[in-house]
Design a protein around this motif. Structure first.
Motif, PDB file in Angstrom:
ATOM      1  N   PRO A 129      -6.870   2.366  -1.457  1.00  0.00           N
ATOM      2  CA  PRO A 129      -5.919   2.364  -2.857  1.00  0.00           C
ATOM      3  C   PRO A 129      -6.917   2.608  -3.168  1.00  0.00           C
ATOM      4  O   PRO A 129      -8.062   3.094  -3.541  1.00  0.00           O
ATOM      5  CB  PRO A 129      -5.900   0.714  -2.673  1.00  0.00           C
ATOM      6  N   VAL A 130      -6.875   3.205  -5.094  1.00  0.00           N
ATOM      7  CA  VAL A 130      -7.229   3.682  -5.755  1.00  0.00           C
ATOM      8  C   VAL A 130      -7.024   3.697  -7.163  1.00  0.00           C
ATOM      9  O   VAL A 130      -5.908   3.491  -7.772  1.00  0.00           O
ATOM     10  CB  VAL A 130      -7.658   5.840  -6.095  1.00  0.00           C
ATOM     11  N   ARG A 131      -8.247   3.083  -8.098  1.00  0.00           N
ATOM     12  CA  ARG A 131      -7.891   2.745  -9.204  1.00  0.00           C
ATOM     13  C   ARG A 131      -7.891   3.520 -10.189  1.00  0.00           C
ATOM     14  O   ARG A 131      -8.855   4.159 -10.835  1.00  0.00           O
ATOM     15  CB  ARG A 131      -8.953   0.931  -9.860  1.00  0.00           C
ATOM     16  N   GLY A 132      -6.642   4.326 -10.516  1.00  0.00           N
ATOM     17  CA  GLY A 132      -6.406   5.447 -11.022  1.00  0.00           C
ATOM     18  C   GLY A 132      -6.968   5.145 -12.665  1.00  0.00           C
ATOM     19  O   GLY A 132      -8.253   6.472 -13.337  1.00  0.00           O
ATOM     20  N   GLY A 133      -6.908   3.920 -13.332  1.00  0.00           N
ATOM     21  CA  GLY A 133      -7.185   4.280 -15.241  1.00  0.00           C
ATOM     22  C   GLY A 133      -8.363   3.871 -14.805  1.00  0.00           C
ATOM     23  O   GLY A 133      -9.366   4.335 -15.967  1.00  0.00           O
ATOM     24  N   LEU A 134      -9.429   3.198 -14.451  1.00  0.00           N
ATOM     25  CA  LEU A 134     -10.936   3.496 -14.394  1.00  0.00           C
ATOM     26  C   LEU A 134     -11.563   4.783 -13.612  1.00  0.00           C
ATOM     27  O   LEU A 134     -12.800   5.297 -14.064  1.00  0.00           O
ATOM     28  CB  LEU A 134     -11.542   2.383 -12.998  1.00  0.00           C
ATOM     29  N   MET A 135     -10.956   4.933 -13.000  1.00  0.00           N
ATOM     30  CA  MET A 135     -11.240   6.486 -12.517  1.00  0.00           C
ATOM     31  C   MET A 135     -10.672   7.951 -13.179  1.00  0.00           C
ATOM     32  O   MET A 135     -11.939   8.531 -14.229  1.00  0.00           O
ATOM     33  CB  MET A 135     -10.482   7.237 -11.440  1.00  0.00           C
ATOM     34  N   LEU A 136      -9.710   7.806 -14.302  1.00  0.00           N
ATOM     35  CA  LEU A 136      -9.945   8.737 -15.333  1.00  0.00           C
ATOM     36  C   LEU A 136     -10.728   8.159 -16.777  1.00  0.00           C
ATOM     37  O   LEU A 136     -10.763   9.225 -17.271  1.00  0.00           O
ATOM     38  CB  LEU A 136      -7.738   7.982 -15.781  1.00  0.00           C
ATOM     39  N   ALA A 137     -11.030   6.844 -16.865  1.00  0.00           N
ATOM     40  CA  ALA A 137     -12.180   7.301 -18.367  1.00  0.00           C
ATOM     41  C   ALA A 137     -13.625   7.212 -17.235  1.00  0.00           C
ATOM     42  O   ALA A 137     -14.379   8.344 -18.109  1.00  0.00           O
ATOM     43  CB  ALA A 137     -12.053   5.494 -18.455  1.00  0.00           C
TER      44      ALA A 137
END
Length: 351
Positions: A129-137
């Motif tokens: 699983p990947v936390r996309g929002g944190l990754m994007l920021a």
């Protein structure tokens, strides 16, 4: 002391003693130092965020930034070593420390890329699983940091392969963060976690391209290959076409360090020819037409010695085609036993 060369004043003659190599080393160190501070500060934060978000792309970016920082440190150390004056057995000083640094940067990119490719393939098979929002920021902040760091390094003298190696690290990291941002957006919008691994593979491809280029270019310098864009055979033909010249052999063209091509050659002049004028004209030609200001030319009158490649080779009967000393259609011979490289002689209509 070679009495014959001393009497005639030919011997070995060097080009201008001073060489200019662009932006000052002090200015280069300041720009590289600024980029290094930015990278270290952001890298530490990115490692933490990458672990929390479960993103291999962010961790790979952080690992790439670690090689960025290492490449800049190597560049700074190499600059200090290269600035030391020549002494003792190091007759060129430590100028090639810059090329060692560039080769280390290239190898680091290739090795790190291989490890990241392996991890990315594992995540394609079984994506965590990947936390996309944190990754994007984090990726968006990384783009800004790398743009600033890249601008700092671009202000330094990029004709140095050493500085260019550090710049390539930063440029690849910028592309990596752009790819990570796109992958994070895909994760946020679609939930497709494999986008993280795909972005990592894109980064690996960029790292492999940059790493190969640095290893190739630094390897050419260590192997004493002629600089790209300089054809030794064409230069030899230009030199032998000068007035009074009857032969040019033992011609070598190499690179001392980035932006410092060098040349040496043995030149035979017809009896009665002005050796000093020939040397001056050749050095002017090499400097103006090819940017070679570090030239060592041994200029002798034909018949002053009987060295292979000199009088005996010229007066010997023509050999059979394909044998040492055989003449080609362009008037050039194949290497003699004791000469290094082709022997250049004027064509039938020259002089």
């Amino acid at each position: 002391m070679n009495t014959r060369n001393q009497e005639h004043g030919h011997g070995h003659a060097h080009g201008p003693a001073g060489h200019s190599h662009g932006v000052s080393a002090d200015a280069d160190r300041r720009w590289l130092g600024g980029a290094l501070a930015l990278i270290i500060a952001f890298m530490a934060a990115e490692v933490v965020v990458g672990v929390v978000a479960g993103s291999l792309a962010l961790i790979s970016d952080a690992a790439h930034m670690l090689t960025d920082a290492a490449s800049i440190v190597l560049a700074l150390v190499a600059m200090r070593l290269a600035a030391r004056p020549a002494r003792g057995g190091f007759t060129y000083g430590l100028k090639r420390a810059e090329i060692l640094s560039a080769q280390a940067n290239g190898l680091a990119l290739l090795l790190l890329g291989a490890w990241l490719a392996y991890e990315a393939v594992r995540r394609l098979v079984s994506p965590p699983p990947v936390r996309g929002g944190l990754m994007l920021a984090t990726a968006l902040v990384g783009i800004v940091i790398n743009v600033l760091a890249g601008w700092f390094i671009s202000r330094a003298n990029r004709t140095s392969l050493n500085v260019e190696g550090a710049y390539q690290h930063i440029l690849n990291d910028l592309f990596a963060f752009i790819g990570t941002a796109i992958a994070a957006l895909v994760v946020v919008l679609t939930g497709w976690a494999r986008a993280d691994a795909v972005a990592t593979l894109v980064v690996v491809a960029l790292m492999a391209r940059a790493g190969y280029g640095l290893v190739r270019d630094s390897g050419r310098i260590f192997l004493e290959a002629a600089p790209a864009g300089l054809d030794p055979d064409a230069i030899g033909d230009e030199l032998v076409a000068q007035r009074s010249v009857v032969e040019v052999h033992d011609l070598h063209v190499w690179t001392i360090t980035s932006g410092e091509p060098a040349l040496s050659a043995h030149v035979l002049v017809e009896p009665g020819g002005d050796c000093h004028a020939v040397r001056r004209n050749m050095q002017r030609l090499l400097s103006d037409a090819h940017g070679i200001s570090h030239a060592t030319l041994q200029v002798d009158h034909l018949g002053e010695d009987a060295e292979p490649g000199g009088l005996l080779q010229i007066t010997a009967p023509p050999a059979s085609p394909g044998e040492p000393g055989a003449h080609g259609a362009d008037g050039r011979t194949s290497p003699a036993d004791d000469t290094h490289g082709p022997v250049h002689r004027p064509g039938p209509h020259e002089h």
